[in-house]
Design a protein around this motif. Structure first.
Motif, PDB file in Angstrom:
ATOM      1  N   SER A 273       7.663   2.344 -12.151  1.00 46.49           N
ATOM      2  CA  SER A 273       8.135   1.433 -11.036  1.00 46.49           C
ATOM      3  C   SER A 273       7.098   0.853 -10.153  1.00 46.49           C
TER       4      SER A 273
ATOM      5  N   LEU B 108       9.392   6.018  -4.536  1.00 44.29           N
ATOM      6  CA  LEU B 108       9.145   6.742  -5.698  1.00 44.29           C
ATOM      7  C   LEU B 108       7.763   7.356  -5.893  1.00 44.29           C
TER       8      LEU B 108
ATOM      9  N   ALA C 153       9.188   1.108  -5.258  1.00 40.04           N
ATOM     10  CA  ALA C 153       8.087   1.735  -5.660  1.00 40.04           C
ATOM     11  C   ALA C 153       7.320   2.805  -4.696  1.00 40.04           C
TER      12      ALA C 153
ATOM     13  N   THR D 221      12.121  -4.087  -4.538  1.00 41.13           N
ATOM     14  CA  THR D 221      11.482  -3.503  -5.763  1.00 41.13           C
ATOM     15  C   THR D 221      10.042  -2.843  -5.353  1.00 41.13           C
TER      16      THR D 221
ATOM     17  N   ARG E 123       5.739  -2.216 -12.533  1.00 40.05           N
ATOM     18  CA  ARG E 123       6.826  -3.245 -12.161  1.00 40.05           C
ATOM     19  C   ARG E 123       6.261  -4.031 -11.112  1.00 40.05           C
TER      20      ARG E 123
END
Length: 405
Positions: free
Chosen positions: A339, A306, A303, A299, A342
């Motif tokens: 992203s 991205l 991020a 995760t 989160r």
């Protein structure tokens, strides 16, 4: 105000990143205590001003390094990794330098870029409180003689207590007293921190981002010369990456919180006692915790990736700016921001699983990661970004032009 002409000069991307990494480590030292006691980071902001990093986006023709968006995003992430409040303080500084690049005259650019090269910090005075919608500014700028007069009140003015200049967003008014609307043309006004009639109030009481000094600013008959006023509304009348640039830096702050929380989780796992059912001697060998770590790493690193991709999209759009490239950059940033939000919330919550009950001790102040994440991620709701992402994905509908996409 800062004694200027004392800032270092950043000469390359590598120089910028190494300097930012050094500052990030220095920011992390004492960050927990500053948060717990709300000790404002005057010394750390002074170090930021002296580092030369505030001039990263100054164009080469004005003597700056103009290192590019990918480097800037990583610098902000590093700052936020060390201390999220210090990551947010220069956000509006770089955002308004982008507005200056897009709308400033040659004379305005030469003057304000020169200040930044010497270490000046700009801070925002944008947001207002209701009952009007968030796209309405009741703060007004009225022509008076050969200049203007500025009146109003702003809230959430991040970094204003540390700034050398405040950048105030205001509605252009004819002085009739008519209430501004969303369609009223706006300008941004460069106001020195010690201007007569400008007051910065240290009244920020957020549960997180506690040392950003995001207090209120009052403007009572502040006189402004015409050369300190830059039209703001025209930025959105044509394709630009202004909104994408601003949102990218917000995403970088969230990613910085996520990477710091993940690192803190690893440190907590080293100190934790293993659950007896795992039948291992170290908590890090607990297969259930290994699973949590693997999922969280995906995760958080996703991020980060991205964020870097969105920065590259902005650079590509600047090199060939069209309706299509600007839209693609905005969508890439929106995806990165969703992203990042989160990841920061997930990492700052799950770090307690790594440390167990002892990690919930108030003395450890580990809740600051979640408080910072939850407070900062309230900026620019991701639910609207998801709608724009979905429309673009399904039908190619371009996102609107404003500062939040």
């Amino acid at each position: 105000m800062t004694e200027l002409a004392s800032a270092a000069r950043i000469t390359s991307a590598d120089d910028a990143l190494s300097t930012a990494a050094r500052l990030s480590a220095a920011f992390a030292d004492g960050a927990s205590a500053r948060d717990a006691d709300r000790v404002l980071p005057h010394e750390q902001v002074r170090a930021l001003k002296e580092s030369g990093l505030l001039a990263l986006t100054v164009p080469a023709e004005y003597g700056g390094p103009d290192v590019g968006t990918t480097v800037l995003a990583e610098v902000i992430r590093l700052f936020a990794h060390g201390d999220p409040s210090l990551g947010q303080i220069p956000h509006s500084h770089f955002t308004f330098l982008e507005a200056l690049r897009l709308q400033g005259t040659d004379a305005q650019q030469a003057f304000f870029y020169g200040l930044v090269l010497d270490g000046a910090l700009f801070a925002n005075a944008q947001s207002e409180r209701g009952p009007h919608p968030t796209d309405v500014d009741t703060t007004t700028l009225v022509a008076s003689g050969d200049g203007y007069v500025l009146n109003g009140r702003k809230f959430y003015s991040t970094g204003a207590l540390f700034a050398d200049w405040l950048i105030v967003r205001a509605s252009l008014s004819d002085g009739s007293g008519a209430i501004p609307t969303a369609s009223t043309p706006k300008a941004i006004v460069f106001v020195p921190r010690d201007a007569v009639g400008l007051t910065v109030i240290d009244d920020w009481d957020g549960m997180g981002q506690r040392t950003t000094a995001s207090g209120s600013v009052t403007l009572d008959g502040v006189r402004v010369p015409a050369e300190h006023v830059v039209d703001f509304t025209p930025i959105f009348a044509r394709p630009t990456v202004y909104g994408a640039h601003a949102q990218l830096l917000h995403a970088a702050i969230d990613v910085g919180i996520a990477t710091a929380a993940l690192d803190e989780g690893v440190r907590q796992a080293v100190k934790a006692r293993p659950h007896f059912e795992a039948k291992v001697s170290d908590a890090a060998d607990d297969p259930t915790l290994v699973q949590v770590a693997g999922e969280l790493a995906v995760t958080v690193r996703g991020a980060q990736a991205l964020l870097a991709e969105a920065a590259r999209q902005i650079e590509a759009a600047r090199a060939d700016l069209t309706e299509d490239t600007a839209a693609a950059a905005s969508i890439a940033v929106a995806i990165a921001k969703v992203s990042a939000v989160r990841a920061s919330l997930d990492a700052s919550t799950k770090l307690f699983e790594f440390g167990g009950t002892r990690s919930a001790s108030a003395g450890g102040n580990l809740a600051r990661y979640w408080r910072d994440a939850r407070t900062h991620t309230l900026h620019d709701p991701t639910r609207w970004k998801l709608r724009h992402i979905g429309r673009y994905t399904l039908s190619g509908t371009k996102p609107p032009r404003h500062g939040q996409i």
